[in-house]
Enzyme design. Structure first.
Site, short mmCIF file in Angstrom:
data_model
loop_
_atom_site.label_atom_id
_atom_site.label_comp_id
_atom_site.label_asym_id
_atom_site.label_seq_id
_atom_site.Cartn_x
_atom_site.Cartn_y
_atom_site.Cartn_z
N SER A 148 -13.09 17.13 -17.94
CA SER A 148 -14.32 16.29 -17.91
C SER A 148 -13.98 14.49 -18.16
O SER A 148 -12.99 14.44 -18.76
CB SER A 148 -15.41 16.35 -18.89
OG SER A 148 -16.43 15.37 -18.95
N THR B 81 -20.78 22.56 -21.79
CA THR B 81 -19.78 22.54 -22.77
C THR B 81 -20.28 22.38 -24.13
O THR B 81 -20.96 21.56 -24.55
CB THR B 81 -18.77 21.57 -22.46
OG1 THR B 81 -18.32 21.74 -20.98
CG2 THR B 81 -17.62 21.46 -23.26
N LYS C 181 -10.47 25.02 -16.47
CA LYS C 181 -11.39 24.45 -15.46
C LYS C 181 -10.57 22.99 -15.44
O LYS C 181 -10.20 22.35 -16.40
CB LYS C 181 -12.89 23.98 -16.01
CG LYS C 181 -13.57 23.41 -14.78
CD LYS C 181 -15.30 23.31 -15.17
CE LYS C 181 -15.89 22.86 -14.06
NZ LYS C 181 -17.29 22.94 -14.33
N ASN D 198 -13.72 20.42 -11.60
CA ASN D 198 -14.60 19.44 -12.19
C ASN D 198 -15.40 18.31 -11.36
O ASN D 198 -14.86 18.26 -10.18
CB ASN D 198 -14.15 19.20 -13.55
CG ASN D 198 -15.30 18.86 -14.42
OD1 ASN D 198 -16.59 18.47 -14.45
ND2 ASN D 198 -14.88 19.48 -15.67
N ASN E 296 -22.59 11.53 -13.57
CA ASN E 296 -23.03 11.62 -14.87
C ASN E 296 -21.92 11.16 -15.98
O ASN E 296 -20.70 11.30 -15.62
CB ASN E 296 -23.09 13.13 -15.15
CG ASN E 296 -22.25 13.99 -15.70
OD1 ASN E 296 -21.72 14.08 -16.81
ND2 ASN E 296 -21.35 14.81 -14.95
N ARG E 297 -22.38 10.79 -16.92
CA ARG E 297 -21.24 10.31 -17.99
C ARG E 297 -21.90 11.09 -19.38
O ARG E 297 -22.16 10.16 -20.24
CB ARG E 297 -20.83 8.98 -18.07
CG ARG E 297 -22.08 7.91 -17.94
CD ARG E 297 -21.56 6.50 -18.19
NE ARG E 297 -22.62 5.68 -18.38
CZ ARG E 297 -22.90 4.97 -17.14
NH1 ARG E 297 -22.30 4.96 -16.04
NH2 ARG E 297 -24.09 4.02 -17.41
N GLY F 90 -21.31 16.83 -6.11
CA GLY F 90 -22.53 16.86 -4.96
C GLY F 90 -21.84 16.07 -3.89
O GLY F 90 -20.93 15.08 -4.07
N ASN G 104 -12.28 23.59 -20.96
CA ASN G 104 -12.62 22.68 -20.38
C ASN G 104 -11.77 21.48 -20.90
O ASN G 104 -12.13 20.80 -22.03
CB ASN G 104 -14.10 22.13 -20.50
CG ASN G 104 -14.47 20.94 -19.55
OD1 ASN G 104 -13.58 20.51 -18.98
ND2 ASN G 104 -15.79 20.81 -19.40
N GLY H 259 -21.04 13.19 -21.72
CA GLY H 259 -20.16 12.94 -22.86
C GLY H 259 -20.50 14.24 -23.80
O GLY H 259 -20.36 14.20 -25.08
N PHE H 260 -20.37 15.33 -23.22
CA PHE H 260 -20.41 16.81 -23.93
C PHE H 260 -21.65 16.77 -25.00
O PHE H 260 -21.58 17.04 -26.37
CB PHE H 260 -19.35 16.95 -25.02
CG PHE H 260 -18.01 17.55 -23.85
CD1 PHE H 260 -18.43 17.95 -22.55
CD2 PHE H 260 -16.82 17.62 -24.15
CE1 PHE H 260 -17.33 18.09 -21.49
CE2 PHE H 260 -15.76 18.16 -23.60
CZ PHE H 260 -16.04 18.35 -22.25
N ASN I 168 -15.85 12.39 -19.08
CA ASN I 168 -16.65 11.53 -19.78
C ASN I 168 -16.30 11.63 -21.32
O ASN I 168 -17.12 11.22 -22.22
CB ASN I 168 -18.05 12.24 -19.62
CG ASN I 168 -18.47 11.92 -18.01
OD1 ASN I 168 -17.94 10.70 -17.54
ND2 ASN I 168 -18.85 13.14 -17.41
N THR I 169 -15.28 12.21 -21.76
CA THR I 169 -14.72 12.20 -23.28
C THR I 169 -13.55 11.69 -23.28
O THR I 169 -12.39 12.19 -22.38
CB THR I 169 -14.52 13.77 -23.68
OG1 THR I 169 -15.93 14.10 -23.79
CG2 THR I 169 -14.05 13.56 -25.26
#
Length: 354
Positions: free
Chosen positions: A186, A93, A229, A258, A118-119, A277, A183, A121-122, A188-189
């Site tokens: 996510s 992204t 997404k 996502n 994961n984190r 996953g 997007n 954060g773009f 993580n933002t």
């Protein structure tokens, strides 16, 4: 080749800190992508073309397997992605200006589950840098596969100004994107997933659609395909609301899904971020795909993502109603030639999975 990767290469990579291993892989792919002759040779072995090109969103794809956003955040190596057998690459992204993302460590492996958290954060270098990379290394009009650009909101941008970020990245990259993915999913933002709600969603999607149509009219060409997404953590009622807006605004497709903020029963890690996953996300994304497919009677094309680490898992996505699939975590665990394996299997099944 898969045996060599899983028994020799992967153990060496997994001795490294996860993001360090990711950076090593990124460097290797950038090096490969900078060598067109090498890419051409590798492509001869890997690229799988279906008997008839896969036509979706007004684009043509050689096969049904794509690379999900997050691996090539800055559009640095799509030529290498093509050479390794993918039918399309989604880069990003990306945000209008570069940003470092969240503090490290921010990527974690769980090999027993074939999962990652994961984190990130773009973290990316910004839309201008991506434009330069794509223009130089894999320009539009000289590509073997379509390249989608996944756009998002910067960390510091307030939600009521988020649309400005999406429009800015769209304008910068419109001449190099084959399609755009918005997007809003996510985890993580901070606040990003709030854009999936009714308060912001319609204005955001309507504004991007208007920008897309205006840009196309100005240049005298067809507008870009626009996809959204979504998260796997939505309720079916929330999915209905999102799909209703997409159909009303004539969006071209949806990417489901996502990463998830949920955790399977017995999952030990306390790390925050998006889980990708493994069976948990595989099953949930299949449910979302099938729900969207049935509720729209197949009218809204779907790219299926989540937990694809085998031919069977890819087939489940197609069975559920997806027209194509994307992989990320499965590629980490199964190796560089996994896309070729999936594409060959989906091609051989033909109408049985379509």
């Amino acid at each position: 080749m898969g045996f060599i990767y899983e028994n020799l290469v992967r153990p060496a990579l997994f001795k490294m800190e996860p993001e360090q291993a990711h950076d090593r892989g990124r460097t290797a792919l950038m090096t490969m992508g900078a060598l067109p002759t090498l890419c051409k040779l590798v492509r001869r072995y890997n690229q799988v073309c279906e008997d008839k090109a896969v036509k979706l969103f007004g684009l043509e794809f050689p096969n049904r397997v794509g690379l999900a956003a997050g691996m090539d955040k800055d559009g640095e190596f799509p030529r290498a992605i093509e050479a390794l057998g993918f039918g399309h690459a989604e880069v990003g992204t990306v945000t209008p200006e570069g940003q470092p993302g969240n503090p490290r460590p921010r990527l974690f492996r769980y090999p027993e589950q074939h999962s990652l958290i994961n984190r990130m954060g773009f973290n990316n270098k910004g839309s201008e840098v991506m434009l330069q990379a794509l223009s130089k290394n894999y320009p539009k009009g000289k590509r073997g596969i379509p390249v989608g650009v996944n756009i998002g909101k910067a960390k510091t941008t307030p939600l009521d100004q988020a649309v400005d970020d999406y429009v800015a990245s769209f304008r910068t990259l419109a001449d190099q994107a084959d399609y755009f993915t918005i997007n809003i999913s996510s985890p993580n933002t901070a606040g990003l997933r709030d854009l999936q709600g009714a308060t912001y969603l319609r204005e955001l999607l309507q504004t991007i659609r208007h920008e897309n149509l205006s840009h196309a009219k100005k240049l005298g060409r067809d507008p870009h395909p626009l996809l959204l997404k979504i998260a796997p953590d939505l309720t079916f009622k929330e999915i209905d609301e999102i799909v209703g807006v997409l159909l009303e605004l004539d969006y071209d497709g949806i990417i489901a899904t996502n990463t998830t903020i949920q955790r399977p029963e017995g999952f030990k890690s306390k790390e925050t971020g998006g889980l990708s996953g493994g069976d948990f996300i595989r099953r949930r994304s299949n449910e979302v795909i099938n729900y969207i497919y049935k509720s729209t009677e197949g009218k809204l094309p779907i790219i299926g993502v989540g937990g694809i680490d085998s031919v069977e898992a890819a087939g489940e996505k197609i069975d559920a109603g997806a027209s194509m699939v994307q992989i990320y975590t499965g590629w980490v665990y199964r190796g560089p030639f996994f896309a070729r394996e999936l594409a060959r299997a989906l091609k051989s099944k033909g109408e049985d999975w379509i």
